[in-house]
Motif scaffolding. Structure first.
Motif, PDB file in Angstrom:
ATOM      1  N   LEU A   1     131.156 -12.490  11.632  1.00 15.55           N
ATOM      2  CA  LEU A   1     132.533 -12.970  11.602  1.00 15.55           C
ATOM      3  C   LEU A   1     132.833 -13.824  12.830  1.00 15.55           C
ATOM      4  CD1 LEU A   1     135.348 -13.050  10.352  1.00 15.55           C
ATOM      5  CD2 LEU A   1     135.822 -10.833  11.445  1.00 15.55           C
ATOM      6  N   LYS A   2     132.293 -13.432  13.981  1.00 15.79           N
ATOM      7  CA  LYS A   2     132.523 -14.213  15.203  1.00 15.79           C
ATOM      8  C   LYS A   2     131.977 -15.628  15.052  1.00 15.79           C
ATOM      9  CE  LYS A   2     133.611 -15.260  19.421  1.00 15.79           C
ATOM     10  NZ  LYS A   2     133.092 -14.628  20.619  1.00 15.79           N
ATOM     11  N   LEU A   3     130.824 -15.780  14.415  1.00 14.49           N
ATOM     12  CA  LEU A   3     130.266 -17.115  14.211  1.00 14.49           C
ATOM     13  C   LEU A   3     131.173 -17.954  13.322  1.00 14.49           C
ATOM     14  CD1 LEU A   3     126.418 -16.495  13.796  1.00 14.49           C
ATOM     15  CD2 LEU A   3     127.697 -17.159  15.842  1.00 14.49           C
ATOM     16  N   VAL A   4     131.721 -17.349  12.279  1.00 16.57           N
ATOM     17  CA  VAL A   4     132.646 -18.070  11.397  1.00 16.57           C
ATOM     18  C   VAL A   4     133.855 -18.569  12.182  1.00 16.57           C
ATOM     19  CG1 VAL A   4     134.209 -17.849   9.427  1.00 16.57           C
ATOM     20  CG2 VAL A   4     131.918 -16.844   9.318  1.00 16.57           C
ATOM     21  N   ILE A   5     134.453 -17.681  12.958  1.00 12.73           N
ATOM     22  CA  ILE A   5     135.669 -18.019  13.701  1.00 12.73           C
ATOM     23  C   ILE A   5     135.401 -19.122  14.719  1.00 12.73           C
ATOM     24  CG2 ILE A   5     137.334 -17.127  15.389  1.00 12.73           C
ATOM     25  CD1 ILE A   5     137.115 -14.418  13.845  1.00 12.73           C
ATOM     26  N   ASN A   6     134.314 -18.997  15.471  1.00  9.09           N
ATOM     27  CA  ASN A   6     134.044 -20.003  16.490  1.00  9.09           C
ATOM     28  C   ASN A   6     133.626 -21.338  15.899  1.00  9.09           C
ATOM     29  OD1 ASN A   6     134.710 -18.079  18.345  1.00  9.09           O
ATOM     30  ND2 ASN A   6     132.906 -18.380  19.616  1.00  9.09           N
TER      31      ASN A   6
END
Length: 291
Positions: free
Chosen positions: A169-174
């Motif tokens: 999820l962090k990769l998606v957001i960033n």
């Protein structure tokens, strides 16, 4: 409310030291390790190796910049996993690849630790306020154990799913954040090249709904020529690279984000320790040189 537990930080940079300040104020004991052997304001005890931190902590909180730093601090005779207590919590707030996240989870299980991937969304201003968004992967029971920590460093915890989901999820957001900044930089470059007044342009973008609050903050800083690092370009480029690689492994076409990764590579090359919004300044400089 006072706490009797000790939290051991592996990595004590701009984000970690701010999280530690809130946790210390809440009553947790704080110890730490950094490769340099120092950091913070002198009120935290720094130990010589990650294994030493793990042996002396009830909770280990990892906040390192990349896969390589994670591997160096977790594995081997001096790594945290060699010293971690059975049943201890290991909270990995680092933004790393899904593969590194899975390896740590499996290695932690083998060592008897409870590993939660819990990268955070937000920069140093949010960390200062204890208002990060925690993106956690694990079971309900595991997250319940970590909740007291998450509630101190963050304003909300999103249970992203099973182990590894927080990292993804962090990769998606960033990736979305990086793409938005690149669009802002290109739009500003066109506006300046087309003869729009600079102050009017930056002020206009601050007043329209299509720009996110995060990117409005970046626009204001760029207007003032202030690219002091809240999120360094070298780390944003790393996250974009991880996203593009992860998408390729799933055979998901991401041509827009691949192009943005190239722009952030340019920003990293030009000014790695400046905020990633330095891309706005780079584009403005190119436009000025063409004038």
């Amino acid at each position: 409310m006072a706490h009797s537990q000790t939290i051991g930080f592996i990595g004590f940079g701009a984000m970690a030291c701010r999280m530690a300040a809130h946790l210390k104020q809440a009553g947790y004991g704080i110890i730490a390790y950094t490769p340099s052997g120092k950091g913070g304001d002198g009120s935290v005890s720094f130990l010589p190796a990650p294994a030493d931190v793990a042996r002396n902590a009830d909770i280990v909180l990892v906040c390192v910049p990349d896969d390589e730093a994670l591997a160096a601090s977790m594995y081997g005779e001096n790594g945290a996993l060699s010293g971690i207590k059975k049943g201890a919590l290991l909270l990995n707030t680092s933004s790393v690849s899904p593969e590194a996240t899975t390896r740590l989870y499996e290695s932690g299980q083998a060592s008897g630790a409870v590993v939660i991937d819990c990268p955070v969304s937000g920069s140093t201003p949010e960390a200062d306020k204890g208002a990060l968004v925690v993106l956690a992967g694990g079971t309900d029971e595991e997250l319940a154990r970590a909740k007291p920590v998450f509630d101190i460093i963050g304003k909300i915890t999103i249970h992203a799913g099973p182990a590894g989901s927080g990292a993804r999820l962090k990769l998606v957001i960033n990736a979305i954040m990086g793409a938005g900044l690149a669009a802002v930089a290109e739009g500003i470059a066109y506006g300046l090249a087309a003869g729009l007044d600079r102050s009017m342009l930056f002020d206009a973008l601050d007043n329209v709904a299509v720009i996110s609050p995060h990117h409005k903050r970046k626009i204001l800083a760029a207007k003032n020529g202030d690219f002091s690092p809240q999120f360094p370009a070298r780390l944003m480029q790393k996250d974009m690279r991880l996203f593009v690689d992860a998408a390729a492994r799933e055979a998901v076409p991401v041509p827009t984000l691949a192009a943005v990764t190239q722009q952030l590579s340019l920003t990293k090359r030009a000014s790695p320790d400046s905020d990633y919004s330095a891309l706005i300044g780079i584009m403005e400089h190119m436009t000025a040189n063409d004038a």
